[in-house]
Enzyme design. Structure first.
Site, PDB file in Angstrom:
ATOM      1  CG  HIS A  98      -1.911   0.980   1.393  1.00 31.62           C
ATOM      2  ND1 HIS A  98      -1.643   2.279   1.736  1.00 31.62           N
ATOM      3  CD2 HIS A  98      -3.253   0.898   1.226  1.00 31.62           C
ATOM      4  CE1 HIS A  98      -2.781   2.956   1.783  1.00 31.62           C
ATOM      5  NE2 HIS A  98      -3.781   2.142   1.471  1.00 31.62           N
TER       6      HIS A  98
ATOM      7  CG  ASP B 291       0.690  -2.224   6.133  1.00 27.58           C
ATOM      8  OD1 ASP B 291      -0.205  -2.235   6.996  1.00 27.58           O
ATOM      9  OD2 ASP B 291       0.571  -1.656   5.035  1.00 27.58           O
TER      10      ASP B 291
ATOM     11  CD  GLN C  36      -6.746  -4.416   4.197  1.00 27.42           C
ATOM     12  OE1 GLN C  36      -7.675  -5.135   4.559  1.00 27.42           O
ATOM     13  NE2 GLN C  36      -6.935  -3.172   3.797  1.00 27.42           N
TER      14      GLN C  36
ATOM     15  CE  LYS D 277      -7.230   0.068   6.204  1.00 25.06           C
ATOM     16  NZ  LYS D 277      -8.046   0.464   5.068  1.00 25.06           N
TER      17      LYS D 277
ATOM     18  CB  CYS E  85      -3.570   3.296  -1.603  1.00 23.30           C
ATOM     19  SG  CYS E  85      -4.833   4.503  -1.280  1.00 23.30           S
TER      20      CYS E  85
HETATM   21  C1  LIG Z   1      -2.318  -2.747   3.574  1.00 23.40           C
HETATM   22  C2  LIG Z   1      -2.676  -1.377   4.038  1.00 23.40           C
HETATM   23  N1  LIG Z   1      -1.748  -0.641   4.658  1.00 23.40           N
HETATM   24  C3  LIG Z   1      -2.014   0.581   5.114  1.00 23.40           C
HETATM   25  C4  LIG Z   1      -3.237   1.155   4.953  1.00 23.40           C
HETATM   26  C5  LIG Z   1      -3.486   2.528   5.466  1.00 23.40           C
HETATM   27  O1  LIG Z   1      -4.485   2.514   6.440  1.00 23.40           O
HETATM   28  P1  LIG Z   1      -5.122   3.888   6.938  1.00 23.40           P
HETATM   29  O2  LIG Z   1      -5.805   4.494   5.764  1.00 23.40           O
HETATM   30  O3  LIG Z   1      -6.069   3.489   8.006  1.00 23.40           O
HETATM   31  O4  LIG Z   1      -3.996   4.726   7.402  1.00 23.40           O
HETATM   32  C6  LIG Z   1      -4.242   0.441   4.287  1.00 23.40           C
HETATM   33  C7  LIG Z   1      -5.568   1.044   4.034  1.00 23.40           C
HETATM   34  O5  LIG Z   1      -6.290   0.644   3.166  1.00 23.40           O
HETATM   35  C8  LIG Z   1      -3.950  -0.861   3.832  1.00 23.40           C
HETATM   36  O6  LIG Z   1      -4.872  -1.592   3.205  1.00 23.40           O
END
Ligand SMILES: Cc1ncc(COP(=O)(O)O)c(C=O)c1O
Length: 415
Positions: free
Chosen positions: A131, A207, A210, A233, A373
């Site tokens: 992401h 990260d 998810q 999430k 993203c």
């Molecule tokens: C794999 C992953 N990392 C990071 C993020 C960023 O999360 P946030 O928008 O809550 O900061 C997301 C959001 O979709 C994500 O799917």
């Protein structure tokens, strides 16, 4: 073998659904089929009520005043931290820092590491399935410091290329990668990759945006040095994220934002930082929503993370079978239902993903379309965008069938 019953054997979906007021609403006169959980999830009444209860009964700032309300608010806030700490099996609540989202958590980790442990010529490794939140900070810090920036390939099935990983991880100082892809659903073998990275002496940032909502997480077992995730999430409110970091790394690292609450003493010439974790939580925190996040975790624990994982695997199995039967569909990500999340990115012939999403919306089905993203991954897949349906604990097999019926309807309307 699962038949076309609406539910999987793992969870009492009707009971779970009844906890989510929004699932009772209609969209364009149709039952809401909410399949945009990778973007954000719905909130059970227990979470909503915990926030109202805070504002109605003990709204107050924390860590400052001695009055009763402040004491209750501080206790509820810190008990959410303990809840989060237990949920991911951190060694101590001191290792849990509240941020505003996973993105901020990843930026804090990047800042901590870059200021303390990186110099020109060092190697930072990420993957093609990141992401932007776990890609851009590392790309930019590499440019600023003059680090080598390597990106591990993903194969045609959306699985990390292990041979490429073994080559690129050599002598790396940082490995930052996603536990579960928000596009492909791929679950990376975080424990194994972390072990290899540590062998090379790298610091590992995982990260978990998810994975934490969908899998049992044990950061000590995974072995990672940092783990980032977002409340919204995983049934909690927006505006709260979390960074787990190993205590000694957080102790060594400089604070990210400076100001109130993150200090112990301030003098004309010098400032002493507060103890962990408050050193990283400057200013007034998002108190109500951190308390709501604690409630969300209680909810998930009550249902059981292992059962949620099994439920989503059962959904994945049927979703892969059913989606694959649709003509002209391109489905991205692993074809095996086990060891993958219930996130399905797809394209339908040459139909633009935004059109797919709009027609599905008219049927009451909420999905996302776009680059998610993850533009580096989109480039790899050779597309500008995909449609994405992502499931959670309140979805059932009826939702899979509704999605497939909806996609067929898209084909009818646009062919
Ligand atoms: C794999 C992953 N990392 C990071 C993020 C960023 O999360 P946030 O928008 O809550 O900061 C997301 C959001 O979709 C994500 O799917």
């Amino acid at each position: 073998m699962l038949k076309s019953a609406g539910t999987t054997p793992k969870l009492d979906i009707e009971k779970i659904k009844s906890d989510f007021p929004i699932l009772r609403r209609k969209v364009h006169g149709k039952r809401l089929v909410y399949l945009d959980n990778a973007a954000t999830t719905q909130k059970p009444k227990q979470v909503i009520e915990s926030i109202t209860k805070y504002y109605e009964n003990y709204n107050s700032n924390i860590h400052r005043s001695v009055h009763k309300l402040a004491e209750e608010a501080t206790e509820a806030f810190e008990s959410s931290r303990e809840q989060v700490s237990r949920f991911i099996n951190a060694a101590s609540p001191k290792e849990i820092i509240f941020t505003k989202n996973a993105t901020e958590a990843l930026n804090v980790a990047c800042r901590c590491i870059s200021e303390n442990s990186l110099k020109k010529g060092d190697k930072i490794v990420v993957t093609e399935m990141e992401h932007h939140s776990n890609f851009v900070p590392w790309q930019q810090i590499s440019k600023r410091i003059g680090c080598e920036f390597d990106i591990v390939n993903v194969d045609e099935e959306g699985i990390l290329d292990e041979e490429d990983f073994e080559i690129k991880i050599k002598n790396a100082k940082v490995l930052a990668f996603t536990h579960m892809s928000n596009v492909l659903g791929t679950i990376n073998d975080a424990k194994k990759l972390t072990k290899i990275a540590h062998r090379e002496g790298a610091i590992v940032i995982l990260d978990g945006a998810q994975s934490a909502p969908h899998l049992p997480i044990d950061v000590q077992e995974l072995g990672c040095d940092f783990f980032a995730f977002s409340s919204h999430k995983m049934l909690g409110p927006t505006g709260v994220g979390c960074l787990y970091g190993r205590e000694h790394l957080l102790l060594e690292a400089p604070p990210f934002i400076l100001g109130g609450d993150m200090i112990k003493e301030v003098h004309r010439e010098e400032t002493k930082w507060n103890d962990l974790p408050w050193k990283f939580e400057a200013g007034t925190s998002n108190i109500a929503d951190v308390i709501g996040f604690g409630e969300a975790i209680k909810y998930l624990e009550k249902v059981g993370m292992e059962r949620i994982k099994e439920h989503e695997q059962a959904i994945s199995q049927v979703a892969i079978e059913e989606l694959s039967k649709i003509g002209e569909i391109t489905l991205y990500g692993p074809r095996q239902h086990y060891n993958r999340g219930a996130v399905f990115s797809f394209n339908v012939g040459k139909i633009h993903p935004h059109d797919v999403a709009s027609i599905l919306d008219s049927e009451g089905i909420a999905i996302r379309s776009g680059h998610h993203c993850a533009q580096v991954l989109m480039e790899k897949l050779g597309v500008q965008a995909t449609s994405r349906a992502s499931f959670y604990l309140y979805n059932d097999l009826d939702d899979v069938f509704a999605l497939c019926k909806g996609i067929r309807r898209v084909q009818e309307v646009l062919s």
